[in-house]
Design an enzyme around this catalytic site. Sequence first.
Site, PDB file in Angstrom:
ATOM      1  N   SER A   1      -5.612  18.715  -0.652  1.00  0.00           N
ATOM      2  CA  SER A   1      -5.600  17.317  -1.086  1.00  0.00           C
ATOM      3  C   SER A   1      -4.302  16.997  -1.824  1.00  0.00           C
ATOM      4  O   SER A   1      -3.643  15.986  -1.547  1.00  0.00           O
ATOM      5  CB  SER A   1      -6.806  17.067  -1.988  1.00  0.00           C
ATOM      6  N   SER A   2      -3.918  17.881  -2.746  1.00  0.00           N
ATOM      7  CA  SER A   2      -2.730  17.601  -3.548  1.00  0.00           C
ATOM      8  C   SER A   2      -1.458  17.657  -2.726  1.00  0.00           C
ATOM      9  O   SER A   2      -0.546  16.859  -2.924  1.00  0.00           O
ATOM     10  CB  SER A   2      -2.636  18.605  -4.702  1.00  0.00           C
TER      11      SER A   2
ATOM     12  N   GLU B   1       2.609  23.260 -12.323  1.00  0.00           N
ATOM     13  CA  GLU B   1       1.367  22.519 -12.502  1.00  0.00           C
ATOM     14  C   GLU B   1       1.264  21.946 -13.923  1.00  0.00           C
ATOM     15  O   GLU B   1       0.772  20.839 -14.123  1.00  0.00           O
ATOM     16  CB  GLU B   1       0.173  23.444 -12.216  1.00  0.00           C
TER      17      GLU B   1
ATOM     18  N   TYR C   1       3.657  20.883 -15.683  1.00  0.00           N
ATOM     19  CA  TYR C   1       4.469  19.668 -15.730  1.00  0.00           C
ATOM     20  C   TYR C   1       3.829  18.563 -14.911  1.00  0.00           C
ATOM     21  O   TYR C   1       4.017  17.382 -15.208  1.00  0.00           O
ATOM     22  CB  TYR C   1       5.901  19.978 -15.285  1.00  0.00           C
TER      23      TYR C   1
ATOM     24  N   HIS D   1       3.033  27.181 -13.420  1.00  0.00           N
ATOM     25  CA  HIS D   1       3.866  26.519 -14.412  1.00  0.00           C
ATOM     26  C   HIS D   1       4.287  25.117 -13.988  1.00  0.00           C
ATOM     27  O   HIS D   1       4.152  24.191 -14.787  1.00  0.00           O
ATOM     28  CB  HIS D   1       5.036  27.370 -14.906  1.00  0.00           C
TER      29      HIS D   1
ATOM     30  N   ASP E   1       0.873  -1.179   0.000  1.00  0.00           N
ATOM     31  CA  ASP E   1       0.000   0.000   0.000  1.00  0.00           C
ATOM     32  C   ASP E   1       0.904   1.220   0.000  1.00  0.00           C
ATOM     33  O   ASP E   1       2.124   1.097  -0.080  1.00  0.00           O
ATOM     34  CB  ASP E   1      -0.926   0.015   1.229  1.00  0.00           C
TER      35      ASP E   1
ATOM     36  N   SER F   1       6.372   6.104 -21.680  1.00  0.00           N
ATOM     37  CA  SER F   1       7.664   5.428 -21.503  1.00  0.00           C
ATOM     38  C   SER F   1       7.498   3.999 -21.012  1.00  0.00           C
ATOM     39  O   SER F   1       8.408   3.188 -21.138  1.00  0.00           O
ATOM     40  CB  SER F   1       8.545   6.197 -20.510  1.00  0.00           C
TER      41      SER F   1
ATOM     42  N   THR G   1      13.077  18.144 -22.935  1.00  0.00           N
ATOM     43  CA  THR G   1      11.890  17.654 -23.641  1.00  0.00           C
ATOM     44  C   THR G   1      12.303  16.975 -24.937  1.00  0.00           C
ATOM     45  O   THR G   1      11.802  15.901 -25.283  1.00  0.00           O
ATOM     46  CB  THR G   1      10.934  18.830 -23.929  1.00  0.00           C
TER      47      THR G   1
END
Lengths: 614, 221, 390
Positions: free
Chosen positions: A177-178, A263, A265, A261, A112, A276, A336
């Site tokens: 929450s985040s 955010e 990503y 910003h 968990d 990937s 990138t």
Amino acid sequence: MAALSVFDKALEPVYHQEREVKYGLVDWLTTVDHKKIGVLYGVAGLFYLLVGGLEALLFRIQIAKPDQNIFVGDTFNGLVTMHATTMVFMAVMPLIAAFSNYFVPLMIGARDVAFPRMNAFSWWTFCFGSILLNSSLIFAEFPAAGWTGYAPLTTKAMSPSAGIDFWWAGLTMLAISSMVAGVNFVVTILNMRAPGMTLMRVPVLVWMMMVIQFLLAFSFPPVAVGLILLSFDRTFGTVFYEYTMGGDPHLWQHLFWVFGHPEVYVLILPSMGIVSEILPVFARRPLFGQHAVIFSGIFIGFVGFGVWGHHMFTAGMGPIADAVFASTTAIIAIPTGVKIFNWLGTLWGAKMTYPTPMIFALSFIPLFTIGGLSGIMHANAPLDLQQHDSYFVVAHFHYVLVGGALMGLFAGFYFYMPKVTGKLMNEALGKVHFWLFAIGLNLTFWPMHDLGNRGMPRRIYTYPADAGWNFDNLLATSGVFLMAAGTLVFVYNILTSLKNGKAAGRDPWDACTLEWLADSPPKAHNFDFTPIVFSERPLWDHKHTADMAIPVPAAAEEIHMPSYSWKPMWVSGGIVLILVGLLLLHTIPFSWLISVAGGLSIIGSLYAWVTEPV
Amino acid sequence: MSAQLAATDPHEVADAAGHDHGDHGHHAVVENNFMGLPNIKLAMWAFLGSECMFFGSLIGTYFFYHGKALAGPLPQDVFSIGITSISTFLLLMSSLTMALAVDAMKQRNPATARNFLVITALLGATFVGFQVYEFSHFVHLGLKLSTSLFGSTFYVMTGFHGGHVTVGVIWLSMLALLIHKGKLNPAKLPINVEVAGLYWHFVDIVWIVIFTFVYLLEFIQ
Amino acid sequence: MANVAQPRSQSSVPEGVAGALPASNRSAVRRLWPALTLLAWIAVAALCGCSNEPAPRDTHNAISESGDISSFFYQMLLWLDVAIGAIVIAAWGYALVRFKRATGDDTLPAQNHGDAKLELIWTAIPTVIVIAITVPMLVGVFRLAKRPDQNQQTIEIDVTGKQWWWEFQYKSGTANGLHTANEVHVQAGTAVVMNMTSSDVIHAWWVPRLTGKRDATPGRSYPLYFSAREPGIYDGQCAELCGASHALMGTKLFVHPPAKEVEVEYNGAKVKLDSYETWVKEQLAPAAAPAGADMERGAKLFKDKTCPTCHIVKGLEGAESASPSMTTGPNLTHVGSRMTIAANTLPNTADNLAKWILDPQAVKPGAKMTKIAMTPDEAKAIAAFLTSLK
């Protein structure tokens, strides 16, 4: 070479659990199981994806043609605001949370997350926060100041409607929450890895999840402060954003974009991780330059904190700040690019098959590339003065967030659903979904580049017929219908596959990582035994390399499983009470008592939380 | 590559990861501890990192608006270094007693730890009391939340710090009560007290920053 | 990098994979889908190009040097993007067709984990490109921020964004003291300094053919410099969400010839443009006295219906000062000379004016102009009077 069937021989572990398991509704309300919480996030995310999509459909109908009067003024602005707020905070982020909740513990071989009850608290805080935010439509009207909520448009004087109050209150809960989830998952990934799983053997998706959890934990506090200042302005009469009192509207922009910003990503990195994971499986070879992909993700996360000013080139920060932010932004192109080249390197020389998850993952590459390349244009400050707040920017971030983030999440759904439900999703419906959505998104967002070049500003509810924007807007709106149709096919596919899907088995895709070692769907304790990891591709090497078979212990393990708990929901409920008391402060006398009750109930619930046996 | 492939013995791999998993098959929860930190401590460090951004933003806002208040009273008119120094001293002392509580718990001495926790909580509560007095005094001098940018930034910044101290006081009191009643797992007591201590020291440090840069700097120019 | 495990793995048939892939996999459509995707893009891209709608607000058909700078970077980066995009998408498309697993081929491809040299190359090349595009960009940033030479003749205008209209106050030269709204007039070839601010929320003044946008932020003033080349009339709009009628906060830029009048094309029609100085002279003059009984009735109604509370008409007695400020509403001294009303929302005709006066909120949602009770006939009279204020 060992077959997966050896895992069937493992003995069920011996459970130690404080309380009997609950069933039915009570189970879903009190669960601390990361998989069930993942499912809850997933269902909520899909629901809000439909809501946000519907909002987009409505306002795109309004601007399909010039001079229409269907959704006018603040009704249109409210739809625009809620579309973005919903998609960013209530659709894509919970979908990411769904993947991180369900799969991070499985992928690192854990039972968990580090703090299961805190995880449930994150979920309930998100759940209540999103309901609070959307209830603005019932009790007042939608907030209409844009998802960026630029002060002073959000102040009481400029937006007297309570919509903005619901907005800051809801977003504050989503931020809590985040942040909590961020802390929880950082610890989970760093501390709960299976034996042998060194940091460099952690799957790329988990790495990207770790990067975004750091971003969540460190980027949400500034916007939380911005929202607190806004709430004080609106509730207690402070003057942070009152320019007549010396307040500076740039304060909000800085606080918002320091969060905003990173955010971006947060939204894109998980999809890069999913891609990937999927490409190597269907290319049947390792990810090309896995370490480079991981390090470029970390690098993006770090540099992401130093580029926020590129959202403010037109705000008048001065040429030096513009130059600095433009330069740091251009640097993002390097990691990138590295990622894109490594994905191509993975495909080069592969022997690929193209089931639905692979199609979505493959489409991510060119779609995201298009979004990235227009991003290079925005990094150029003099050019950005033209493109900022025009439809060109709208095209850019939708290619990144729909063509990139959402296509990646769809890929993840088709790839991982068999693990969650035990049933394969329908391939034919998957293809229909892909084509409708892929054509729809290009039809919608490609013409927006042209609209931006033709000088159309974003967020306008009407435009004159002679501005040269008629054809592109009609194209864009027609594409939205295709995307909507595709999404409905997707939802239908999930439902019908749940019922009629072919049994998936443990490892339907001949995959590489530990989650495919578990049953489909996994048992409550994930694995019957703790797997030992020898390489970056533990399961693949188990199947293909004779001396790297994952050993199955002869004896049953003794494990302790956390019990269900009501307390996380109580604490979230206390936060709701505090906020409701504040929202009603000027409407109902003594409503501050509701806030006090909320605070006391949080203290009481926490006492019960720490004393209840788990 | 070859190193990874070579490490095929489970014990060898486990050792490479820095752990002894000789009996891996019987562990309830495998903790692959990062830098040897237990979960709860690592979580507290991550949370404090998040809190740094939070207070960084609040203090940043204060300095973004420093000297931009359009109406008095100004900082020099209301600040009383004498009184605030006393409350700062009390908060500093509470860090000492907190450290003593952590130490007592490490010596497996819950009763002493409980007593120091109570003292720490009392010192913290006294600090909050000083803040309540300070706020009411400032309001009396004409500085309200809505008076000026100084009023808004000052009250919100120090208020949120006071809120954090209050949360700490509640936390420490609860911890002392739980120790007193013996309701917590004795094996986990030292780490629980230590983590509470991390939080308390952090809140203390934030105050040192605020006291230095907000109060003292005002009188240096 | 050779993989030790590879030889052993060659012949393995992974379990499960066959079951996951349905038979429809081998259909012709499936083989063609990368090509179809490319076609779909090309079709959409071509559709945009196919539109032969005129683009009167084309950001890349600039009429000033600062607009040219943005356009230059657009062209430069467009070609770079097309080149990179073409390489990436071509490589991607090629890989999809070339590296498809043949039916029945159960062998594994080479299991290489990467190539340090290749990765170094594709890190180095973007780095070089980034540096190469950043250096000229920095030059551009400072060029755009350069204030026009002090000795040179400039037109300085204070611009204030308001919900939902633009106020322009001229600060220098012959136009000093000139006060107008929504439509701003400058002289071709003369440097212009616009000081942007706002009196409520953030707006952004943007005339796409002129140059990039600039935020008008309350409590702040930030300059925008430009020098327009070609005489003409150019449309623009607020570009920062500013409330209900954000979409109806338009603006017009008139670039006057320096000397004698010229004829320019606007929206397919020929329009005469006076010289800048002529326009300034006309605008600085007080309003013409109401001529005739109808006009006098209109002027009286204008005052009786309390319009001068917000709007001033210089030269009209009792309408020369407004409260709370002189700029609560647009200055109407020469409102009849404007091409449009309500911030570029409606053509300036007496009928439209009457419609606007009668019910502003019906034209612009949330409009701040008070809806004052009057009969349509009264509104028409006021409109007729205002139209006469050339």
